[in-house]
Enzyme design. Structure first.
Site, PDB file in Angstrom:
ATOM      1  N   ARG A  21      49.546  57.543  32.428  1.00  0.00           N
ATOM      2  CA  ARG A  21      50.164  56.749  33.503  1.00  0.00           C
ATOM      3  C   ARG A  21      51.260  55.874  32.895  1.00  0.00           C
ATOM      4  O   ARG A  21      51.175  55.465  31.746  1.00  0.00           O
ATOM      5  CB  ARG A  21      49.084  55.867  34.126  1.00  0.00           C
ATOM      6  CG  ARG A  21      49.533  54.980  35.251  1.00  0.00           C
ATOM      7  CD  ARG A  21      48.357  54.225  35.880  1.00  0.00           C
ATOM      8  NE  ARG A  21      47.479  55.153  36.572  1.00  0.00           N
ATOM      9  CZ  ARG A  21      46.152  55.175  36.440  1.00  0.00           C
ATOM     10  NH1 ARG A  21      45.536  54.324  35.663  1.00  0.00           N
ATOM     11  NH2 ARG A  21      45.435  56.058  37.103  1.00  0.00           N
ATOM     12  N   ASP A 101      44.213  55.023  26.778  1.00  0.00           N
ATOM     13  CA  ASP A 101      43.254  54.631  27.809  1.00  0.00           C
ATOM     14  C   ASP A 101      41.944  55.380  27.569  1.00  0.00           C
ATOM     15  O   ASP A 101      41.933  56.606  27.521  1.00  0.00           O
ATOM     16  CB  ASP A 101      43.826  54.982  29.187  1.00  0.00           C
ATOM     17  CG  ASP A 101      42.930  54.560  30.318  1.00  0.00           C
ATOM     18  OD1 ASP A 101      41.847  55.173  30.469  1.00  0.00           O
ATOM     19  OD2 ASP A 101      43.288  53.642  31.070  1.00  0.00           O
ATOM     20  N   ASP A 103      39.228  55.380  29.526  1.00  0.00           N
ATOM     21  CA  ASP A 103      38.495  55.688  30.758  1.00  0.00           C
ATOM     22  C   ASP A 103      37.767  54.514  31.393  1.00  0.00           C
ATOM     23  O   ASP A 103      37.911  54.277  32.584  1.00  0.00           O
ATOM     24  CB  ASP A 103      37.483  56.827  30.567  1.00  0.00           C
ATOM     25  CG  ASP A 103      38.040  57.984  29.770  1.00  0.00           C
ATOM     26  OD1 ASP A 103      39.124  58.482  30.136  1.00  0.00           O
ATOM     27  OD2 ASP A 103      37.423  58.386  28.769  1.00  0.00           O
ATOM     28  N   ASP A 105      36.739  51.016  32.833  1.00  0.00           N
ATOM     29  CA  ASP A 105      37.495  49.897  33.381  1.00  0.00           C
ATOM     30  C   ASP A 105      36.510  48.852  33.876  1.00  0.00           C
ATOM     31  O   ASP A 105      35.389  49.189  34.264  1.00  0.00           O
ATOM     32  CB  ASP A 105      38.364  50.355  34.562  1.00  0.00           C
ATOM     33  CG  ASP A 105      39.336  51.450  34.172  1.00  0.00           C
ATOM     34  OD1 ASP A 105      40.211  51.186  33.328  1.00  0.00           O
ATOM     35  OD2 ASP A 105      39.221  52.570  34.701  1.00  0.00           O
ATOM     36  N   ASP A 118      34.003  54.007  36.082  1.00  0.00           N
ATOM     37  CA  ASP A 118      34.376  55.259  35.414  1.00  0.00           C
ATOM     38  C   ASP A 118      33.488  55.630  34.228  1.00  0.00           C
ATOM     39  O   ASP A 118      33.937  56.258  33.270  1.00  0.00           O
ATOM     40  CB  ASP A 118      35.855  55.249  34.999  1.00  0.00           C
ATOM     41  CG  ASP A 118      36.775  55.039  36.188  1.00  0.00           C
ATOM     42  OD1 ASP A 118      36.433  55.509  37.282  1.00  0.00           O
ATOM     43  OD2 ASP A 118      37.826  54.410  36.021  1.00  0.00           O
TER      44      ASP A 118
END
Length: 175
Positions: A21, A101, A103, A105, A118
């Site tokens: 992202r 990242d 995963d 959060d 997640d």
């Protein structure tokens, strides 16, 4: 040298180096040996599948040096919500902030209650991308550090932190 008011691009990747992202334009508000703080509003976000969308509220982003998490404080009419990405420590090069990242959060609500998100995605990706044990350990340590900071109201969770940096953002955005 990047200075306050410099527009930064933020990109996150997955462990296998695939694009995850990006956030188009975040104004750098503060950079020190300890932390990078940025602000944005109505910024274009691009997902790994090419889909684009715009954020709906102003946000203050905090990246601590060496930390396995970063925070996005979203300023909404009913309070500040936080989205904490568990990920590798950030890198800043040529006005580009990058991190991996991992995963997991942590979503934090205005009353400072929180939810860890997640977990299934983390389990799946840790198997699929074969996360090394030291990375898994750092991810869990990052989650615990976020929770401790929330409980102790440290850093971006400290009362007044978001308001202070949002004022700075408005000043730099509209000089």
């Amino acid at each position: 040298m990047t200075s306050p008011g410099t527009p930064l691009r933020i990109e996150s990747y997955k462990h296998d180096q695939s694009f995850h992202r990006s956030w188009d334009k975040t104004l750098m508000l503060h950079l020190s040996d300890a932390v990078l703080i940025g602000g944005n509003d109505n910024v274009r976000v691009t997902e790994s599948d090419g889909r684009e969308w715009r954020t709906r509220e102003p946000a203050i982003c905090t990246f601590g040096r060496g930390q396995w998490f970063n925070t996005i404080a979203m300023i909404r009419t009913d309070g500040v919500y936080y989205y904490c990405n568990i990920g590798s420590p950030f890198s800043l090069r040529n006005d580009l902030v990058t991190y991996i990242d991992y995963d997991l959060d942590v979503k934090v609500y205005p009353d400072m209650s929180y939810t860890i998100l997640d977990k299934e995605e983390f389990a799946l990706h840790s198997r699929r991308m074969q996360y090394p044990q030291d990375v898994i350990d750092m991810v869990y340590k990052g989650v615990q550090e976020v929770v401790t900071w929330i409980q102790e109201r440290r850093g971006p969770f400290h009362p007044g932190f978001v308001d202070r940096w949002y004022e700075r953002y408005l000043h730099l955005r509209n000089p």
